[in-house]
Enzyme design. Sequence first.
Site, short mmCIF file in Angstrom:
data_model
loop_
_atom_site.label_atom_id
_atom_site.label_comp_id
_atom_site.label_asym_id
_atom_site.label_seq_id
_atom_site.Cartn_x
_atom_site.Cartn_y
_atom_site.Cartn_z
N SER A 81 3.74 -10.29 14.45
CA SER A 81 4.68 -10.86 14.10
C SER A 81 5.60 -9.97 14.65
O SER A 81 6.97 -10.76 14.42
CB SER A 81 4.20 -11.07 12.25
OG SER A 81 3.68 -12.05 12.16
N LYS A 84 7.25 -12.43 17.18
CA LYS A 84 8.09 -12.94 16.79
C LYS A 84 10.33 -13.22 16.77
O LYS A 84 10.59 -13.76 17.31
CB LYS A 84 8.71 -13.59 15.02
CG LYS A 84 6.83 -13.69 15.00
CD LYS A 84 6.53 -14.09 13.25
CE LYS A 84 5.07 -15.05 12.86
NZ LYS A 84 4.98 -14.53 11.65
N TYR A 205 0.49 -19.09 20.89
CA TYR A 205 1.56 -17.84 20.01
C TYR A 205 0.00 -16.55 19.79
O TYR A 205 0.66 -15.61 19.94
CB TYR A 205 1.49 -19.29 19.53
CG TYR A 205 1.30 -18.03 17.33
CD1 TYR A 205 2.66 -17.42 17.53
CD2 TYR A 205 0.57 -18.01 16.95
CE1 TYR A 205 3.15 -16.66 16.34
CE2 TYR A 205 0.49 -17.43 15.40
CZ TYR A 205 1.75 -16.57 14.90
OH TYR A 205 1.97 -15.90 14.20
N TYR A 257 9.67 -11.66 5.35
CA TYR A 257 8.86 -12.40 4.73
C TYR A 257 9.01 -12.57 3.00
O TYR A 257 10.27 -12.28 2.82
CB TYR A 257 7.24 -12.46 4.19
CG TYR A 257 6.40 -12.06 6.04
CD1 TYR A 257 6.67 -12.80 7.09
CD2 TYR A 257 6.19 -11.01 6.53
CE1 TYR A 257 6.24 -12.91 7.87
CE2 TYR A 257 5.73 -11.09 7.96
CZ TYR A 257 5.88 -11.58 8.41
OH TYR A 257 5.47 -11.04 9.58
N VAL A 275 1.23 -7.62 11.35
CA VAL A 275 0.13 -7.18 10.74
C VAL A 275 -1.28 -6.51 11.49
O VAL A 275 -1.82 -5.49 11.31
CB VAL A 275 -0.90 -8.71 9.92
CG1 VAL A 275 0.27 -9.20 9.62
CG2 VAL A 275 -1.19 -9.29 11.61
N1 GLN Z 1 -0.70 -12.80 14.51
C1 GLN Z 1 -0.67 -12.83 13.26
C2 GLN Z 1 -1.15 -14.97 12.05
O1 GLN Z 1 -0.06 -15.09 12.88
C3 GLN Z 1 0.13 -12.60 12.67
C4 GLN Z 1 0.86 -12.22 11.22
C5 GLN Z 1 1.85 -11.76 11.17
O2 GLN Z 1 1.91 -10.22 11.94
N2 GLN Z 1 2.22 -11.37 9.99
O3 GLN Z 1 -1.33 -14.26 11.49
#
Ligand code: GLN
Length: 619
Positions: A81, A84, A205, A257, A275
């Site tokens: 993430s 992003k 993505y 988040y 993550v």
């Molecule tokens: N690729 C992960 C997902 O879409 C990214 C989520 C994250 O890093 N919080 O679940």
Amino acid sequence: MKQSPPPVTAITTAWTSSKPPLLRFLRACYAEFLPETGGALANYIPELGKADPAHFGISLATLDGHVYEVGDTKIPFTIQSMSKPFVFALALDTLGAERVESVIGVEPSGDPFNSIRLNADNHPFNPMVNAGAIACSGLIHSAKGDGAFEYVRHALGRFAGRELGVDEAVYASESATGDRNRAIGYLLRTNGVITENVPDVLAVYFRQCAILVTARDIAVMAATLANRGINPLTGEQVVTPYAIARTLSVMTSSGMYDYAGEWIYRVGIPAKSGVGGGILAALPARLGLGSYSPNLDKHGNSVRGIKVCEALSAHYDLHMLNRSDDARHSIIADYNIGKNPSRRVRRPQEQEILAKHFQEVRVIELVGTLSLSNVDYVSRRLGGGRRPEFVIFDLRRVTATTRAGARLVAEAFKDLAELGVTVILSGIKQTSREWRTINEWTSQLGNIRDFYLLDTAIEWAEDQIVYRYGGSIDFLETTELSEQPLLAGLSAEELTDLASLGTIRTYQPNEKIITAGETATSLFFLRSGVVHVTLPDGIRLATLTAGMAFGEMALLEPKRSANVLADMSATAYEVAIADFERFTKQHPHAGERVMRNLAQLLADRLIVANAKVDLLTSG
Ligand code: GLN
């Protein structure tokens, strides 16, 4: 995007210590949080479950391009993430803010990253949750088609300052299991947020989440966000400052988040987690931090990474909302030319005019940043006194100008122009960034002059005052001995006798008349032209015009203490000390008179010198 000038070369301490204080602090954090084994690996993407929870790396990149590294900062892991914010910034620049903002909101959702909920318009809440990020990938896909992923990978590499690869195993693993993201993709498509083929968008993505980075890369990428989009290592402007400010905004409100509110409350630094175990934190105008430790808390944020950010913010008091500044420190000195005249030695008639009108030239010496509050304070301080005809702003200690500061400077200068006040800038080179920023706003105003040296600026303003109030400054005129202040009070006969002892000398421009260190054997009375007195290291002590004496210290001190050079062609009476002594024996009254005049001239000089010291020490 266009290249900006190369970055400042980062300074690494060579002799102070091999451990700069900031590095020592990061090492202490590493040691303190290494035993922390709480949290768990993300295993909803099976491949991520293979990470080594022992790995721990901390890296901090400064905006002058230095990178501190502690622990496992070279271990590659997937960006997840943390991609992003960069893809959002890229989408803003690639498709235009209007297009992006028409389908993705900027409100925090308070939901976990993988929430499937959309807002009341059936749009993603923000680009930091999966729905918003998948929408961004969709937008990039609509602009770049099959080239979308390579476009993203290449852009992220420019943020990192090196080409980035992909972990194919993690990509395949997420692709095989990512049904929740697929569901989000179809939900977005049915609501018109994405118009592209859903599997194609998800491929972009998932692949962008599988881009491989290190803690060091993340620190540099964060530093680029903190540096208005300029990578501090490569100097490249990667995205526009507009995109950066909006990206940092959504990182601030939604980067962590459903922990975002708590995060900004406690840490106060825009951040984003992934993550894969990474956290990036970007403190605008200060630094970029990257950490890697794969065990996550229940929000999906790295446990150790959060602790590092908390410790850094607390230890150095970095909360971005805990700031203050005192505009009153922006003025280091504020005076008129009565207190600090130029080094030009003025003739009696000029002196008289300047003594009457010294309040017409005000000098304000500024320091630090020309920011909104500093310039506002200066303009009010200026307006507080009586209105002068000239204001000199000395900018040699100004280190930066903000856009707000420059705009306010332009507005203030415009007011001064309307009041007939001439603005003079000193201490700033026309090639400098500050000059360009100020000039961008003020070039249409006619009333601004600039001189690099403050003394030259003061001298120019003095000349204007002399002209305005009836004086003349004629460098070519020839003066007589009777006009010399050093010889004031001597009778016509005494002056004739003295003149007969002198020899008229002619000097070419730049010719050295007196050399420091030599034995003083004569004194000089300048008849025409200009000479200047300089210290051996080149510092100008005084500028003299026709009618003034120089080398007169020979009457007291047998060794020359300064150089004297002709500025333009000049003529002077040179009188040998031996002849002068013979003259004073014949005319004891005249000798006494000259010594008294000399004492007066020295006293005047001392008064000016003391006033200058006072100005500097009392600020
Ligand atoms: N690729 C992960 C997902 O879409 C990214 C989520 C994250 O890093 N919080 O679940």
